[in-house]
Design an enzyme around this catalytic site. Sequence first.
Site, short mmCIF file in Angstrom:
data_model
loop_
_atom_site.label_atom_id
_atom_site.label_comp_id
_atom_site.label_asym_id
_atom_site.label_seq_id
_atom_site.Cartn_x
_atom_site.Cartn_y
_atom_site.Cartn_z
N MET A 195 -7.01 35.11 20.88
CA MET A 195 -5.98 36.04 20.41
C MET A 195 -5.21 35.43 19.25
O MET A 195 -4.66 34.33 19.35
CB MET A 195 -5.05 36.41 21.56
CG MET A 195 -5.79 37.03 22.74
SD MET A 195 -4.72 37.69 24.02
CE MET A 195 -4.04 39.12 23.18
N SER A 196 -5.17 36.19 18.15
CA SER A 196 -4.50 35.72 16.93
C SER A 196 -3.11 36.31 16.77
O SER A 196 -2.39 35.93 15.86
CB SER A 196 -5.34 36.11 15.72
OG SER A 196 -5.39 37.53 15.59
N CYS A 201 -6.35 31.32 6.27
CA CYS A 201 -5.15 31.24 7.11
C CYS A 201 -4.22 30.11 6.70
O CYS A 201 -3.00 30.22 6.85
CB CYS A 201 -5.54 31.12 8.58
SG CYS A 201 -6.30 29.55 9.06
N GLY A 232 -12.15 39.24 18.40
CA GLY A 232 -11.96 40.55 17.77
C GLY A 232 -12.82 40.76 16.56
O GLY A 232 -12.49 41.61 15.71
N CYS A 268 -14.69 27.11 10.53
CA CYS A 268 -13.76 27.25 11.66
C CYS A 268 -14.45 27.95 12.83
O CYS A 268 -14.28 27.56 13.98
CB CYS A 268 -12.51 28.01 11.23
SG CYS A 268 -11.32 28.26 12.55
N VAL A 278 -3.94 42.97 15.62
CA VAL A 278 -4.34 44.17 16.35
C VAL A 278 -5.77 44.07 16.88
O VAL A 278 -6.06 44.57 17.98
CB VAL A 278 -4.16 45.43 15.47
CG1 VAL A 278 -5.09 45.40 14.26
CG2 VAL A 278 -4.37 46.69 16.28
#
Length: 352
Positions: free
Chosen positions: A12-13, A197, A125, A101, A16
Site C-alpha cells: 500500500m502506497s 518517487c 495495485g 525497485c 487510490v
Amino acid sequence: MKEKNKHILVAMSGGVDSTVAAALLLAQGHQVSGVTMRVWDTEPLGDGREPAHIRDARKVAFDLGIPLHVVDLREEFLQQVVTPFCEEYLSGRTPNPCVLCNRVFKFSRLLREADRLGADALATGHYARIVEHDGLKVLAKGSNRQKDQSYFLFTLTQQQLQRVVFPLGEMSKEEVRTHAERLGLHVAQKGDSQDICFIPDGDYIGFLERQSHATDTEGSIVHVSGKRLGKHRGAYRFTVGQRRGLGIAWPEPLYVVAIDAAKKQVIVGEKEHLHVDRLVTTGTNWIVAQPQQPLQARCRIRYRHQEAPCTLVVLGNDRVEVRFDEPQSGVSPGQAAVFYDEDRVLGGGWIA
C-alpha cells in the site's frame, strides 16, 4: 486467486490504486493485511513524524479495517536503488529505477515480509494481469492499455508469479476511482504519481549533484562527423534523444545520439542518426522458457513506446540481440527492453 480465506498482503502506497486493490480482495472474502515501504523521505520531518504517503496508508487501512505494517527500507533503498541510479547516469546511461525497485523490493523484499507474516500471497495495485499459458503463469498486459504497467514488471520470476496477485488487471483508472468514491475513501481523487518517487520535482540534475556530488565536469559536444561543436558542463545533464538545451547552432535540428562519459563527450547528430536496427540486452530475464531458436516477437524500448516487431536471438550469458524489422529511434542504454507475444510478456533485459 479465487479461493476464499487466503491471507493476502497488499503493498500500500497511500494512493487510490493500492487502496482499491485491498478493498477488492476484502470483498472477495480474503484476509487482508497492508504493508507500506518507507524508502525515501522527500520532505523535512520532525522527530517521530511520518511521510505523507505512510499517513495516507494508515488512514485507508483504518478505514478498511485492516492492519498496516510499515517496513523501513531507507538504507537498503539508498544502496540498491538510489546509488545505482546515480552511477548509471554518471556513466552516460539512462536508468529505470522503478524496474529495479520492483525487482529488489516490491517482489522480493515484500514477499519475504509476506512469509514473515504468514501471508499466502502478495498483491499490488499494478495494472497488469497474470494468465495461464502452456502450463505456466505468465505476466500479461493490463486490460486498460492506457495504464498498462507490464513493462515495469519484466523481472518477475515463475516462483514469484505463483504468489502475486494484481486485482486491478481488468480495470480502468476511471473504474478504480469510481469504486473508491463508492466506498467513501478519501484517496478517491488523489493524483497519480508522475515522477520517480525519490525525485518528485523531476530535477534529476539537481538530485545527482546533491546526492552523488557530481560536479560540472566540462566536456565536448561532438557531431557524429567528428566535428567539435561546443562544450558542456557535465555529460550527465543529457540523455539520448534529447533535442532541447544543447546550446549549439546548426543548420538542421540536432539530437543527442550517444554519450561517452569516459571521454566526457556528448555526441549529437541529425534525426536519422537516432535510428538503430538492433540492440543487445544484458541481465535478461525470461518469464517463459528461454527460446532455443531465433524467435519472432515484439519489443518495447521505453514505457510509452509502441512495441516494434523484431527477432530475438539468444547470445548466451543473459544477453539477447534484438533485431528490429524496421529501425527504431531513441534507444537509450540503461533503459529496459521488454519482449512481448501479443499481450504476454516473454521477458526483457537492460539495453547495453
